[in-house]
Design a protein around this motif. Structure first.
Motif, mmCIF file in Angstrom:
data_model
loop_
_atom_site.group_PDB
_atom_site.id
_atom_site.type_symbol
_atom_site.label_atom_id
_atom_site.label_comp_id
_atom_site.label_asym_id
_atom_site.label_seq_id
_atom_site.Cartn_x
_atom_site.Cartn_y
_atom_site.Cartn_z
ATOM 1 N N VAL A 234 -8.975 3.672 -1.478
ATOM 2 C CA VAL A 234 -8.415 3.871 -0.144
ATOM 3 C C VAL A 234 -8.737 5.286 0.321
ATOM 4 O O VAL A 234 -8.504 6.248 -0.396
ATOM 5 C CB VAL A 234 -6.890 3.665 -0.160
ATOM 6 C CG1 VAL A 234 -6.294 3.986 1.201
ATOM 7 C CG2 VAL A 234 -6.551 2.249 -0.556
ATOM 8 N N LEU B 53 -4.154 3.875 -5.836
ATOM 9 C CA LEU B 53 -4.910 4.262 -4.632
ATOM 10 C C LEU B 53 -6.360 4.591 -4.989
ATOM 11 O O LEU B 53 -7.291 4.224 -4.266
ATOM 12 C CB LEU B 53 -4.253 5.465 -3.947
ATOM 13 C CG LEU B 53 -2.948 5.170 -3.196
ATOM 14 C CD1 LEU B 53 -2.331 6.471 -2.701
ATOM 15 C CD2 LEU B 53 -3.193 4.207 -2.031
ATOM 16 N N SER C 143 -4.627 -1.454 -12.459
ATOM 17 C CA SER C 143 -5.517 -0.521 -11.750
ATOM 18 C C SER C 143 -6.670 -0.046 -12.629
ATOM 19 O O SER C 143 -7.752 0.252 -12.130
ATOM 20 C CB SER C 143 -4.726 0.673 -11.210
ATOM 21 O OG SER C 143 -4.130 1.402 -12.257
ATOM 22 N N LEU D 103 0.826 -1.207 0.000
ATOM 23 C CA LEU D 103 0.000 0.000 0.000
ATOM 24 C C LEU D 103 0.865 1.264 0.000
ATOM 25 O O LEU D 103 0.564 2.250 -0.677
ATOM 26 C CB LEU D 103 -0.933 -0.037 1.210
ATOM 27 C CG LEU D 103 -2.239 0.746 1.107
ATOM 28 C CD1 LEU D 103 -2.961 0.512 -0.204
ATOM 29 C CD2 LEU D 103 -3.141 0.383 2.284
ATOM 30 N N ALA E 110 1.895 2.288 -3.449
ATOM 31 C CA ALA E 110 0.855 2.429 -4.472
ATOM 32 C C ALA E 110 0.937 3.788 -5.160
ATOM 33 O O ALA E 110 1.204 4.810 -4.527
ATOM 34 C CB ALA E 110 -0.518 2.252 -3.843
#
Lengths: 195, 168
Positions: A37, A32, A55, A24, A27
């Motif tokens: 998130v 993201l 993504s 994370l 990212a």
């Protein structure tokens, strides 16, 4: 290392990725955004962290998945889960089958349908409506798909209206997608908790 | 919102705006529109990584052929012709082509065929084989999403077509 689970179960296993999840903290902004998130939602599963490697597809997949499974109207949520289970049985996605069998059990407040499906697979004997739904999902999930005009007629005969049939097509087809990610990119292993 | 009757799945299903199902389909217009967005992300992403738009169209065409889905085969054949008509890319669509000794292509085609036709048989070694053939982890996920999305689109199209036939 835990051995993968090969038998169907309504107890949700853990999921061990075969491709490394992104971290994370590494990212990109695009990742993201796709992961959705937010400061109040920092917990992201390994499965979604694997999918974040693509993504652009993940960004579109998440709202599409939620709309197909949870939108208002049309087929009941429990019966959408039965469509998902039908696909997951054909594709032997143990993890997907467990998640959606357990949701079916909670929503329908009945464990006997899933018990029959796990015991007898595609040949499980269910009531008229459940059988028409499960059978259609199974046949649409075959490769190549085997769903026929007779299977469609069986849905109408069991009382499903066009809006319900459309939602069943969507939920069964969606698991042609989900199974091909969950079953190929990781293993279901002992444990209890979401992927 | 996109005109839902211009989405690939509805066009390939043969259901037009005059269908008695139009009102039912409009209730799920958001889903059909999102399906088209997912198509664009899987077939023509801004960042295609190691899987070109041409290779993606060719693999989708191959999957449609393997699935006996004539209307989507015609669609993906036309898309392939637009984005990359080079024979070296177009041959990937031929289900009889196994990579011609190119390790990367052979691994991609083998996995595409297996995950299309018999996904239950995919095991950890099949993913490892993609990595051994030089695919990055990002590209393994990109290939998996492409195959998974097209598998969904094929089933959605076939289901819609059956619905359309029953309603007419």
């Amino acid at each position: 290392m835990s051995e993968p689970i090969h038998a169907f179960t309504a107890t949700v296993p853990n999921w061990r990725p075969r491709v490394a999840p992104i971290r994370l903290e590494d990212a990109t902004p695009d990742q993201l955004a796709a992961l959705q998130v937010t400061p109040s939602n920092l917990k992201v599963s390994d499965y979604v962290l694997v999918l974040a490697r693509d993504s652009e597809t993940l960004r579109d997949r998440t709202p599409l998945f939620n709309a197909i499974m949870y939108n208002r109207g049309g087929l009941s949520r429990a019966e959408r889960e039965l469509g998902a289970v039908g696909a997951s049985i054909v594709n032997r996605c143990i993890y997907c089958a467990a998640v959606h069998a357990s949701r079916y059990n909670q929503l329908a407040k009945d464990v006997t349908v899933i018990e029959r499906i796990f015991a007898d697979g595609e040949a499980a004997e269910l009531n008229l409506r459940q059988s028409a739904i499960f059978n259609f999902a199974v046949k649409l999930s075959k490769s190549p798909p085997e769903a026929s005009a007779a299977d469609m007629a069986a849905l109408s005969a069991a009382g499903l209206g066009p809006e319900e049939v459309l939602d069943l097509i969507l939920s069964a087809a969606l698991f042609g997608w989900a199974n091909r990610l969950m079953h190929t990119l990781g293993d279901p292993i002992e444990g209890d908790g979401p992927a | 919102m996109t005109d839902i009757f211009e989405t690939v799945a509805l066009r390939a299903s043969g259901i037009g705006p005059e269908s008695p199902l139009a009102a039912t389909l409009a209730l799920r217009g958001d889903i059909l529109t999102m399906t088209q967005k997912a198509h664009d992300a899987a077939l023509a992403p801004v960042d295609p990584g190691g899987l070109s738009h041409g290779e993606r169209a060719a693999l989708a065409y191959r999957m449609a052929l393997l699935s006996g889905e004539a209307a989507l085969s015609a669609y993906y054949s036309a898309l392939l012709g637009q984005v990359d008509p080079q024979p070296a890319t177009a041959r990937l669509a031929d289900p009889a082509f196994d990579g011609g000794g190119d390790g990367r292509l052979s691994a991609i085609l083998r996995h595409t065929d297996l995950a299309t036709a018999n996904v239950k048989a995919v095991v950890a070694d099949d993913i490892a084989a993609l990595a051994m053939a030089g695919l990055s982890e990002d590209d393994i996920v990109r290939l998996s999403e492409l195959v998974a999305f097209v598998s969904y689109q094929i089933r959605l199209t076939i289901g819609l077509r059956l619905m359309g036939a029953a309603a007419s």
